[in-house]
Design an enzyme around this catalytic site. Structure first.
Site, short mmCIF file in Angstrom:
data_model
loop_
_atom_site.label_atom_id
_atom_site.label_comp_id
_atom_site.label_asym_id
_atom_site.label_seq_id
_atom_site.Cartn_x
_atom_site.Cartn_y
_atom_site.Cartn_z
N HIS A 151 39.81 23.48 -10.55
CA HIS A 151 39.88 23.91 -11.77
C HIS A 151 40.15 25.50 -11.75
CE1 HIS A 151 37.03 20.80 -13.70
NE2 HIS A 151 38.00 19.99 -13.04
N GLU A 245 42.35 18.59 -24.78
CA GLU A 245 42.54 19.21 -26.30
C GLU A 245 43.70 20.03 -26.11
OE1 GLU A 245 38.39 20.20 -26.48
OE2 GLU A 245 39.15 22.36 -26.63
N TYR A 266 32.19 12.23 -15.48
CA TYR A 266 32.74 10.99 -14.77
C TYR A 266 31.77 10.14 -14.20
CZ TYR A 266 36.61 14.44 -14.48
OH TYR A 266 37.67 15.19 -15.04
#
Length: 371
Positions: A151, A245, A266
């Protein structure tokens, strides 16, 4: 909040020679398109930029920057890159030309910067000189450094030839940092082109947050583009298991992660809730996740019916996603099967759409209208 689920098929194209493979015809809702391969042999390509002379600059996540010639051949890796930590999702990310590149040969590069305390997303401004880059100037380094392979964000966008936006991720294990303003995790950053902080940034005169922060509450933004009419920054970000999104990133707005999301852990399990006062709802989201990467507004007439649509790459479903808009409302979604993980999407100067495929032997594909 707007929600759309739809399917279809898409492709890519370029100024470049296309002798590497025979063309493929793809039927889409608006037009019949031709998909061609224009370059291959790239190691997990991540970002690309078109040069004024017709060549392209392409980053490879493995820490290499190459020139792609108009015949599709690749240069040797360019010398002069900063130290880059290549680990997991980390490595060399985006490349973007300075608005005055024709005169100053300046480029921006985002990458995973190593240190003794871990690593973080950083951005340099540098000069492109033939087979190397020089005059490296560090203009941003996300804090704090953290030992994580996940990330990083890393997309770059320039607004009004004045401001540089840098997208960041929450670094995986530090998801709650996205809700606090004393760090860069899960934020959008806004700088002047030289790396200085604009005095109209929201937290410059407000010690509630770091001066370079623009928006927060993001999970992992890997798509960023400037809206052609409003001039605002549009982004997309990865959700967890579901909940990818699209947002318009506005100053001081909180986009909710990890307090609100349409995804789940997850392996299953609820994360927070789907709505909360003071946190923004997405313009559009996907359940299940498409794993979006790369985004552009298509502004040409070369592909019939696509002008002013948003194009998004899908890593998970090996597709290009086309979104029709009415203002900030997504009115229709078409998914176009490419058959490879799409890492980046760009409109070329010829009006074609170019795609980067995320694989060890990555390719550049071009999508044009069929003759």
């Amino acid at each position: 909040m707007k929600k759309t689920f739809a399917l279809s098929l898409f492709a890519t194209g370029m100024l470049f020679a296309t002798t590497l493979v025979s063309a493929q015809t793809i039927n889409t809702e608006k037009a019949t398109l031709t998909l061609e391969k224009v370059a291959k042999g790239l190691e997990h390509p991540w970002g690309l930029a078109f040069l004024p002379d017709g060549r392209m600059l392409v980053t490879e996540r493995a820490g290499k920057l190459r020139l792609v010639n108009t015949d599709g051949s690749l240069s040797a890796p360019l010398a002069g890159l900063p130290d880059i930590e290549v680990s997991g999702q980390g490595g060399l990310f985006d490349v973007l030309l300075h608005p005055d590149f024709a005169n100053n040969s300046k480029i921006y590069l985002s990458y995973n910067e190593p240190s003794s305390n871990g690593s973080s997303t950083a951005v340099v401004l540098a000069t492109l000189k033939e087979d190397r880059i020089t005059d490296l100037q560090m203009i941003f380094s996300a804090a704090p450094k953290f030992s994580s392979r996940h990330h990083f964000g890393g997309r770059l966008a320039i607004q009004d030839n004045q401001y540089l936006f840098i997208t960041l991720g929450d670094r995986g294990q530090r998801r709650d940092d996205a809700q606090t303003l004393d760090n860069h995790h899960g934020k959008v950053i806004r700088l002047h082109l030289d790396g200085s902080v604009p005095q109209d940034n929201p937290y410059v005169k407000n010690d509630a947050g770091l001066a370079d922060i623009w928006s927060y509450g993001h999970r992992n933004i890997q798509g960023a583009a400037i809206h052609p009419t409003t001039g605002e920054l549009w982004t997309h970000e990865h959700g967890p298991q579901g909940g990818d999104e699209i947002n318009v990133a506005r100053a001081t707005y909180n986009y909710g992660w990890p307090v609100i999301t349409y995804g789940e852990e997850y392996g299953g399990g609820k994360i927070g809730q789907t709505a909360k006062e003071g946190m923004e709802q997405p313009l559009h989201y996907w359940v299940p996740s498409i794993a979006p990467s790369g985004m552009t507004f298509y502004l040409n007439d070369a592909l019939p019916g696509w002008k002013n649509n948003v194009l998004v790459g899908s890593l998970r479903y090996l597709q290009l996603v086309r979104l029709e808009l009415d203002g900030e409302k997504v009115t229709h979604e078409e998914r176009i099967m490419i058959g490879q993980r799409i890492r980046d999407v760009r409109q070329g100067p010829d009006g074609a759409v170019y795609l980067l495929t995320d694989q060890a032997d990555g390719e550049i594909l071009r999508l044009t209208a069929a003759k």
